[in-house]
Each structure stands twice: as structure tokens, then as C-alpha cells.
Design a protein around this motif. Structure first.
Motif, PDB file in Angstrom:
ATOM      1  N   GLN A 284       0.855  -1.204   0.000  1.00 50.81           N
ATOM      2  CA  GLN A 284       0.000   0.000   0.000  1.00 50.81           C
ATOM      3  C   GLN A 284       0.884   1.244   0.000  1.00 50.81           C
ATOM      4  O   GLN A 284       1.752   1.380   0.862  1.00 50.81           O
ATOM      5  CB  GLN A 284      -0.906   0.017   1.239  1.00 50.81           C
ATOM      6  CG  GLN A 284      -1.963  -1.074   1.249  1.00 50.81           C
ATOM      7  CD  GLN A 284      -2.992  -0.926   0.131  1.00 50.81           C
ATOM      8  OE1 GLN A 284      -3.175   0.153  -0.418  1.00 50.81           O
ATOM      9  NE2 GLN A 284      -3.633  -2.023  -0.229  1.00 50.81           N
ATOM     10  N   TYR A 313      -5.821 -11.802  -4.063  1.00 49.73           N
ATOM     11  CA  TYR A 313      -4.909 -10.732  -4.491  1.00 49.73           C
ATOM     12  C   TYR A 313      -4.167 -10.208  -3.252  1.00 49.73           C
ATOM     13  O   TYR A 313      -4.174  -9.021  -2.961  1.00 49.73           O
ATOM     14  CB  TYR A 313      -5.667  -9.588  -5.192  1.00 49.73           C
ATOM     15  CG  TYR A 313      -6.603 -10.068  -6.266  1.00 49.73           C
ATOM     16  CD1 TYR A 313      -6.155 -10.233  -7.571  1.00 49.73           C
ATOM     17  CD2 TYR A 313      -7.924 -10.394  -5.980  1.00 49.73           C
ATOM     18  CE1 TYR A 313      -7.005 -10.702  -8.559  1.00 49.73           C
ATOM     19  CE2 TYR A 313      -8.781 -10.875  -6.958  1.00 49.73           C
ATOM     20  CZ  TYR A 313      -8.326 -11.014  -8.241  1.00 49.73           C
ATOM     21  OH  TYR A 313      -9.164 -11.482  -9.212  1.00 49.73           O
ATOM     22  N   ILE A 319      -3.002  -7.954   4.329  1.00 45.60           N
ATOM     23  CA  ILE A 319      -4.362  -7.857   4.888  1.00 45.60           C
ATOM     24  C   ILE A 319      -4.666  -9.118   5.701  1.00 45.60           C
ATOM     25  O   ILE A 319      -5.130  -9.049   6.845  1.00 45.60           O
ATOM     26  CB  ILE A 319      -5.428  -7.665   3.783  1.00 45.60           C
ATOM     27  CG1 ILE A 319      -5.210  -6.348   3.044  1.00 45.60           C
ATOM     28  CG2 ILE A 319      -6.843  -7.715   4.377  1.00 45.60           C
ATOM     29  CD1 ILE A 319      -6.149  -6.101   1.871  1.00 45.60           C
ATOM     30  N   GLY A 360      -0.725 -18.223  -7.731  1.00 39.49           N
ATOM     31  CA  GLY A 360      -1.407 -18.409  -9.005  1.00 39.49           C
ATOM     32  C   GLY A 360      -2.491 -17.364  -9.177  1.00 39.49           C
ATOM     33  O   GLY A 360      -2.693 -16.510  -8.304  1.00 39.49           O
ATOM     34  N   VAL A 362      -6.190 -15.882  -9.285  1.00 41.79           N
ATOM     35  CA  VAL A 362      -7.362 -16.148  -8.446  1.00 41.79           C
ATOM     36  C   VAL A 362      -8.330 -17.076  -9.175  1.00 41.79           C
ATOM     37  O   VAL A 362      -8.822 -18.056  -8.609  1.00 41.79           O
ATOM     38  CB  VAL A 362      -8.037 -14.820  -8.033  1.00 41.79           C
ATOM     39  CG1 VAL A 362      -9.410 -15.058  -7.444  1.00 41.79           C
ATOM     40  CG2 VAL A 362      -7.144 -14.068  -7.048  1.00 41.79           C
TER      41      VAL A 362
HETATM   42  C1  SAM Z   1      -3.821  -3.866  -5.302  1.00 42.15           C
HETATM   43  S1  SAM Z   1      -2.648  -5.125  -4.971  1.00 42.15           S
HETATM   44  C2  SAM Z   1      -3.227  -5.666  -3.385  1.00 42.15           C
HETATM   45  C3  SAM Z   1      -2.170  -6.319  -2.511  1.00 42.15           C
HETATM   46  C4  SAM Z   1      -2.534  -6.524  -1.037  1.00 42.15           C
HETATM   47  N1  SAM Z   1      -3.901  -6.897  -0.840  1.00 42.15           N
HETATM   48  C5  SAM Z   1      -2.181  -5.303  -0.186  1.00 42.15           C
HETATM   49  O1  SAM Z   1      -3.059  -4.722   0.466  1.00 42.15           O
HETATM   50  O2  SAM Z   1      -0.981  -4.951  -0.150  1.00 42.15           O
HETATM   51  C6  SAM Z   1      -3.162  -6.355  -6.079  1.00 42.15           C
HETATM   52  C7  SAM Z   1      -2.333  -7.636  -6.031  1.00 42.15           C
HETATM   53  O3  SAM Z   1      -2.937  -8.579  -6.919  1.00 42.15           O
HETATM   54  C8  SAM Z   1      -1.930  -9.323  -7.584  1.00 42.15           C
HETATM   55  N2  SAM Z   1      -2.586  -9.874  -8.785  1.00 42.15           N
HETATM   56  C9  SAM Z   1      -2.855  -9.251  -9.955  1.00 42.15           C
HETATM   57  N3  SAM Z   1      -3.561 -10.048 -10.766  1.00 42.15           N
HETATM   58  C10 SAM Z   1      -3.759 -11.213 -10.088  1.00 42.15           C
HETATM   59  C11 SAM Z   1      -4.450 -12.421 -10.384  1.00 42.15           C
HETATM   60  N4  SAM Z   1      -5.087 -12.585 -11.539  1.00 42.15           N
HETATM   61  N5  SAM Z   1      -4.475 -13.395  -9.454  1.00 42.15           N
HETATM   62  C12 SAM Z   1      -3.820 -13.228  -8.262  1.00 42.15           C
HETATM   63  N6  SAM Z   1      -3.149 -12.101  -7.931  1.00 42.15           N
HETATM   64  C13 SAM Z   1      -3.117 -11.114  -8.827  1.00 42.15           C
HETATM   65  C14 SAM Z   1      -0.823  -8.307  -7.790  1.00 42.15           C
HETATM   66  O4  SAM Z   1       0.421  -8.969  -7.975  1.00 42.15           O
HETATM   67  C15 SAM Z   1      -0.884  -7.513  -6.492  1.00 42.15           C
HETATM   68  O5  SAM Z   1      -0.050  -8.065  -5.509  1.00 42.15           O
END
Ligand code: SAM
Length: 449
Positions: A284, A313, A319, A360, A362
């Protein structure tokens, strides 16, 4: 009939997503970048579409009462901030109106009203990560931020109000080091050159730095000299990386990443939890307000000790770890391998014993595993949920889904689709994680109906 190249005098009615002003010409919507509500402007139409047009200001006929002198010398051209010329309380009111506009245009049937936006006292020098771009200009290698609305032009930055004073020193030191070196900055039109980006990460709680130089060519001697000189110039730097890529697009994964000085990771805290962060893991960007954001997520979860929670994610697991002592078990899902490694370590660092991480996408992890959960937290990238991920998240059948997003448009699009699958949005809490810009974070609680 509006045509490209036409000039019009317009009044800006309100700000909408992207921070663009909205005006009307003969009842046709015209979006105007670099404007504020109340501005009266002469504009030139630069793009014309079926439903709307875009016009650039040519002359200020009378300025918005919201407009103040910006403290930043680069403000008029730099793409980093859009609202540094507006008082902070007015920025919060503008963001409330932007969210309202997104609701009206994407999901007007939204069954709940957003709560008042949560602001912050830390409105400048707050970002813990900045990414600058190199370019070649008149025989000089320059370093700065992209010009507003231009992918191929860089404004050399002397001082940025979004990053710490020490980050600014790292920036100006790097500018002058490479301007004297034989290496050249990247050409964004021809996709050639050597130096591409400088990424500075700052742990706010430790006051330490990680620096990542992104290049297209190997020049190990020059990079080692840079690392030695930079570390002496700023002893708070704990880690310096070189990331190499020949890829033509801006990207967050690189063909090779090597640590050329110091420690592989830096550490940041949110509340009582400590997190390791690798160079390319998401964290963040407003470390101080992150605790407020996570507390909002926690209260939206209404956690019970018997709950099973999925953190989709999950990035560095931040979190899920923050919520882990409130629930029975947490599953984290994340596609970035380096973030998953951080998450595993962070679990140990925080002595969390009820978590498991899956690496992987989601949509795939949910397809090949049969999870049960009371609550699912989703915090996807700006583009929101792909349809298969959205369907599979809803198919788990949790009582609650907490959707956190930095893009209200894609979030509202997804909330609308989730309503079709039996989840009703019950509360939305906007949080201003990005002062001086039009961006905001929203935490939405959805309940199964
Ligand atoms: C907005 S960040 C949120 C990270 C975490 N929740 C935080 O608060 O720090 C989005 C995360 O989703 C991951 N991500 C993007 N596309 C994804 C997918 N299709 N499946 C899993 N993770 C993914 C990114 O690598 C990134 O770490």
C-alpha cells in the motif's frame, strides 16, 4: 455539430474520474483535462467520439475559486498530481463528487450510499514508492515523471511533493550521476536507449530505502560505481538493485534482477504487524494511512473467531496477516511469486500460524481448489475482476465479500455483476490513500442475499 480542431468557451461543471473536468457544448459532453469545477475556459477539441469529446484548455477566461497557487514548480506539466493546486478539504469534496459521478454513470441502482471519505493529515511527502522515468533530451540524460497525458515525454523533476526529502535527494543525485555518464535515457517512441526507470521505495517506519535502477543494457562497472556513490550519499539506503528488461512495455516483472548492494528486502510496519517487501511486490503506497484502511477492512469483515477467510490478491499477505488473529484460518492467493515469498516470510515474522498461501491467478486457484469461507477479501489491481474470477469468488458462497479497490469505476462494474450473483453492496467507505491526485481507495462490504 462538434468537430476536432474547433474552439469553444465552456464552463466546468464538475470533476469526474481521471480528474478531468466535465463541460457541455450544445448538450454534448466534453471532458477537459487540467481544469477544475467553476473554471471558465476557451478549449480546443482534440478528440471526438460518438458519446463525448475531449478538449484542451487554450485560455483561462475566469479561474475556479477552488484554484490556489501550487507549491510545486512542475505542477502545470507533470502527470504525478492533479490536485496540488486545491486545498485539502476541497480535494476531499471533489473526490466525494467523483465517486458520486462514477456511481451515476456505472451503477446508479447501487443499494447503499457511500460513507464520508476518510482523509489524512499526511497529505504531502507520503508515498513510500515512486517510479521515475529516464529520457534523452538535447544531449542530456534526464530523469523525472511523465508529462501529463504524454507517454513519451518526461519532465525532469527537481523536487517532488509526494515523496520524502531523502527520496528527492536520491532522485537528484541519480539525475546528475547519469547525466555525466555515457549511458543514454530511454526513447519511448523508438523503444531504444539504456536507462529506463528509477524506483525508490521508502520504509516510513524504519526510515530506510530500496533503490531499483531499471535498464535495458548491462554496464556492470557503471552501475557498481553508481551504487557505491549513491549509498555514500544517502546512508539510509539499505538495498540497491539493477533490473534489466528489453521488453517494450512498461512492466513490473523483469528478465533479470540483481542485488548489487546491501540487503535483499526492506521492512515496513502496519499497526503491530511487520512486513518484508521485495523490490517488485505490491505494498500500500501510503504506509501511514494503510492502518486506517486495514481497520476499515477489518470492521467490514465483522470477524468471528470461528471464521474461515480468503484473502484474494493478497500481495505480501498484509491484509490476511492483519486479520489473522480475528479469525480461525486465512488463505491467501497471489500470482506474483516474489510477493508470495514475502507473504510466507511475513507469516513467520508475525508468528501467524493459521494461514496458507497459494501462488497463481485467483480464477485458477479457485477453479482447482474447493475452499469454504465465511468471508472473502478481494483487493484486485486497477482493472478489477476478470469475469471468471468474479464468478468463482461468488461461487465459494461466503456470507460476506469485502471488495477493496483503487478504481471506483471497475469496482462498481463488478458490484453490479456480483448483485446478479446474489451479493448486495451494504456499505462503501472511501479512504483518501492518494492525496493531491484524483485517486481514492474504497472498501465495500457485500452480503449474500
Ligand atoms: C492492489 S494489490 C493488493 C495487494 C494486497 N492486498 C495489499 O493490500 O498490499 C493487487 C495484487 O494482486 C496481484 N494480482 C494481480 N492479478 C492477479 C491475479 N489474476 N491473481 C492473483 N493475484 C493477482 C498483484 O500482484 C498484487 O499483488
Amino acid at each position: 455539430m462538434i468537430r476536432k480542431g474547433d474552439y469553444y468557451d465552456v464552463s466546468i461543471e464538475k470533476l469526474v474520474y481521471k480528474g478531468w473536468g466535465l463541460s457541455q457544448v450544445n448538450q454534448f459532453k466534453v471532458f477537459v483535462p487540467n481544469s477544475l469545477p467553476g473554471d471558465k475556459l476557451q478549449i480546443k477539441i482534440t478528440q471526438k467520439y460518438r458519446s463525448h469529446a475531449v478538449g484542451l484548455p487554450q485560455k483561462v477566461l475566469s479561474a475556479s475559486p477552488l484554484k490556489k497557487e501550487s507549491p510545486c514548480q512542475h505542477f502545470n506539466h507533470c502527470g504525478g498530481c492533479q490536485l496540488l493546486n486545491v486545498d485539502y478539504n476541497d480535494q476531499l469534496a471533489l473526490k466525494t463528487a467523483i465517486l458520486d459521478d462514477c456511481i451515476q454513470s456505472t451503477y446508479p441502482e447501487l443499494p447503499c450510499e457511500p460513507k464520508p471519505i476518510i482523509g489524512t493529515k499526511n497529505t504531502t511527502y507520503y508515498r513510500n514508492k515512486m517510479e521515475f522515468s529516464f529520457a534523452q533530451q538535447d544531449e542530456h540524460c534526464v530523469l523525472g515523471l511523465k508529462k501529463r497525458g504524454q507517454f513519451d515525454q518526461v519532465i525532469p523533476i527537481k523536487h517532488c511533493h509526494l515523496q520524502s526529502i531523502d527520496s528527492n535527494h536520491i532522485l537528484t543525485f541519480t539525475q546528475s550521476f547519469f547525466d555525466k555518464s555515457p549511458l543514454i535515457g530511454w526513447d519511448y517512441r523508438q523503444n531504444k536507449g539504456c536507462l529506463r526507470n528509477l524506483i525508490i521505495r521508502h520504509s516510513k517506519t524504519q526510515d530506510t530505502y530500496m533503490v531499483i535502477l531499471v535498464t535495458a543494457q548491462a554496464h556492470p562497472e557503471i552501475y557498481n560505481d553508481y551504487a557505491q556513490a549513491l549509498q555514500q550519499h544517502c546512508p539510509k539506503i539499505k538495498s540497491i538493485y539493477i533490473a534489466q528488461t528489453m521488453d517494450q512495455n512498461e512492466r513490473s516483472y523483469y528478465e533479470s534482477t540483481s542485488l548489487i548492494w546491501g540487503d535483499p528486502v526492506i521492512y515496513e510496519s502496519i499497526g503491530k504487524y511487520r512486513y518484508q517487501v521485495s523490490p517488485f511486490s505490491f505494498f500500500q503506497p501510503h504506509s501511514i494511512l494503510a492502518e486506517t484502511l486495514y481497520n476499515e477492512i477489518k470492521s467490514a469483515c465483522e470477524p468471528q473467531k470461528s471464521d474461515a477467510l480468503i484473502d484474494c490478491y493478497c500481495g505480501t499477505g498484509s491484509i490476511g496477516i492483519f486479520l489473522s488473529d480475528q479469525v480461525k484460518s486465512v488463505i491467501g492467493i497471489e500470482e506474483n511469486p516474489s510477493a508470495i515469498k514475502d507473504a510466507q516470510t511475513n507469516m513467520t515474522l508475525n508468528q501467524t500460524q493459521n494461514m496458507k498461501f497459494y501462488e497463481g491467478r485467483v480464477k485458477n486457484i479457485l477453479k482447482f481448489n474447493k475452499f469454504t469461507a465465511n468471508t472473502i477479501v478481494v483487493d484486485p489491481p486497477r482493472s478489477g475482476l476478470v469475469p471468471k474470477a468474479l464468478k468463482r469468488i461468488c461461487a465459494v458462497g461466503a456470507d460476506k465479500i469485502i471488495y477493496t479497490s483503487c478504481n471506483p469505476n471497475t469496482m462498481l462494474r463488478d458490484l453490479k455483476d456480483m448483485a446478479e450473483l446474489g451479493y448486495k453492496a451494504t456499505q462503501i467507505q472511501p479512504v483518501d490513500m492518494f492525496p493531491q491526485t484524483f485517486h481514492m481507495e474504497c472498501v465495500t462490504q457485500l452480503k449474500k442475499i
